[in-house]
Design a protein around this motif. Structure first.
Motif, PDB file in Angstrom:
ATOM      1  N   UNK A   4       0.833  -1.203   0.000  1.00 62.83           N
ATOM      2  CA  UNK A   4       0.000   0.000   0.000  1.00 62.83           C
ATOM      3  C   UNK A   4       0.872   1.258   0.000  1.00 62.83           C
ATOM      4  N   UNK A   5       1.858   1.292   0.869  1.00 62.29           N
ATOM      5  CA  UNK A   5       2.743   2.452   0.971  1.00 62.29           C
ATOM      6  C   UNK A   5       3.503   2.670  -0.332  1.00 62.29           C
ATOM      7  N   UNK A   6       3.925   1.591  -0.959  1.00 62.25           N
ATOM      8  CA  UNK A   6       4.636   1.684  -2.229  1.00 62.25           C
ATOM      9  C   UNK A   6       3.762   2.376  -3.293  1.00 62.25           C
ATOM     10  N   UNK A   7       2.528   1.941  -3.416  1.00 60.81           N
ATOM     11  CA  UNK A   7       1.616   2.531  -4.405  1.00 60.81           C
ATOM     12  C   UNK A   7       1.344   3.995  -4.074  1.00 60.81           C
ATOM     13  N   UNK A   8       1.021   4.277  -2.821  1.00 57.94           N
ATOM     14  CA  UNK A   8       0.701   5.653  -2.414  1.00 57.94           C
ATOM     15  C   UNK A   8       1.903   6.575  -2.618  1.00 57.94           C
ATOM     16  N   UNK A   9       3.101   6.126  -2.252  1.00 53.26           N
ATOM     17  CA  UNK A   9       4.291   6.955  -2.439  1.00 53.26           C
ATOM     18  C   UNK A   9       4.541   7.269  -3.906  1.00 53.26           C
ATOM     19  N   UNK A  10       4.336   6.280  -4.785  1.00 60.61           N
ATOM     20  CA  UNK A  10       4.504   6.524  -6.215  1.00 60.61           C
ATOM     21  C   UNK A  10       3.469   7.534  -6.713  1.00 60.61           C
ATOM     22  N   UNK A  11       2.220   7.387  -6.279  1.00 58.25           N
ATOM     23  CA  UNK A  11       1.185   8.331  -6.694  1.00 58.25           C
ATOM     24  C   UNK A  11       1.489   9.742  -6.188  1.00 58.25           C
ATOM     25  N   UNK A  12       1.972   9.840  -4.956  1.00 55.34           N
ATOM     26  CA  UNK A  12       2.309  11.153  -4.399  1.00 55.34           C
ATOM     27  C   UNK A  12       3.475  11.790  -5.159  1.00 55.34           C
ATOM     28  N   UNK A  13       4.427  10.970  -5.608  1.00 51.24           N
ATOM     29  CA  UNK A  13       5.548  11.513  -6.389  1.00 51.24           C
ATOM     30  C   UNK A  13       5.085  12.028  -7.749  1.00 51.24           C
ATOM     31  N   UNK A  14       3.932  11.564  -8.211  1.00 52.18           N
ATOM     32  CA  UNK A  14       3.364  12.032  -9.475  1.00 52.18           C
ATOM     33  C   UNK A  14       2.360  13.162  -9.267  1.00 52.18           C
ATOM     34  N   UNK A  15       2.228  13.630  -8.004  1.00 57.46           N
ATOM     35  CA  UNK A  15       1.391  14.790  -7.742  1.00 57.46           C
ATOM     36  C   UNK A  15       0.034  14.513  -7.121  1.00 57.46           C
ATOM     37  N   UNK A  16      -0.318  13.264  -6.893  1.00 58.42           N
ATOM     38  CA  UNK A  16      -1.609  12.931  -6.274  1.00 58.42           C
ATOM     39  C   UNK A  16      -1.562  13.302  -4.799  1.00 58.42           C
TER      40      UNK A  16
END
Length: 189
Positions: free
Chosen positions: A121-133
């Motif tokens: 979960x953290x992996x997905x969320x961190x990637x999305x946050x790095x893309x601006x989400x």
């Protein structure tokens, strides 16, 4: 990985980013590969950076990942293969859509521990946050609670009813779920 490689030698990082150095000879205006026996010490050292880089990268891989890149000839080829495998292409829109779909479809896998759920979960969320989400705490907490399987329903209900999900951090939530998991394991439920 990049920080580690750069800390050893910038030449190693350069081999990964720009293909390995191969000494050349000019012969009638045509550039040809220089025979190994004619390499200078400086050329030999510079060419060796690719071998060091390949060793560093492959040493960090599990057997499945190693077999994926075992036929690659250079550290750049290995790096690019792993990058495309794990991060997709450089098309930001495509990557963003893929990650959003992974987030929306996220579910606890059968037999998966809370620690493993947290990692994924953290992996997905961190990637999305790095893309601006941008996520708020409540949205993340609700997503975590909804992704759990039926055996977690009593604790999900208890947390949902007793806690303000807008102020609870995801780390605290996962901590409570981990404590519950340990108790269930102790009781063999």
């Amino acid at each position: 990985m990049k920080i580690f490689v750069e800390s050893l030698d910038k030449g190693i990082s350069d081999a990964i980013e720009n293909f390995p150095f191969i000494p050349k000879l000019e012969n009638d205006g045509v550039s040809i590969e220089k025979p190994w026996s004619q390499w200078t010490d400086a050329e030999n050292k510079r060419a060796k950076f690719d071998c060091i880089a390949k060793n560093i990268i492959t040493s960090a891989l599990n057997s499945n990942e190693f077999f994926r890149v075992s036929q690659c000839r250079s550290s750049k080829e290995i790096w690019d293969t792993l990058e495309v495998t794990h991060e997709g292409t450089n098309d930001k829109r495509e990557r963003n859509h893929t990650l959003i779909q992974e987030y929306e479809m996220f579910r606890m896998l059968k037999g998966e521990s809370i620690a493993d759920v947290q990692k994924r979960f953290t992996h997905i969320v961190n990637h999305l946050m790095s893309l601006g989400k941008v996520f708020d705490k409540e949205e993340l907490n609700i997503k975590i609670l909804k992704c759990l399987d039926r055996s977690w329903q009593p604790i999900v209900t208890a947390i949902s009813e007793s806690r303000d999900l807008t102020s609870l951090t995801t780390t605290s939530l996962f901590g409570k779920l981990r404590a519950h998991e340990l108790e269930m394991n102790r009781l063999n439920i």
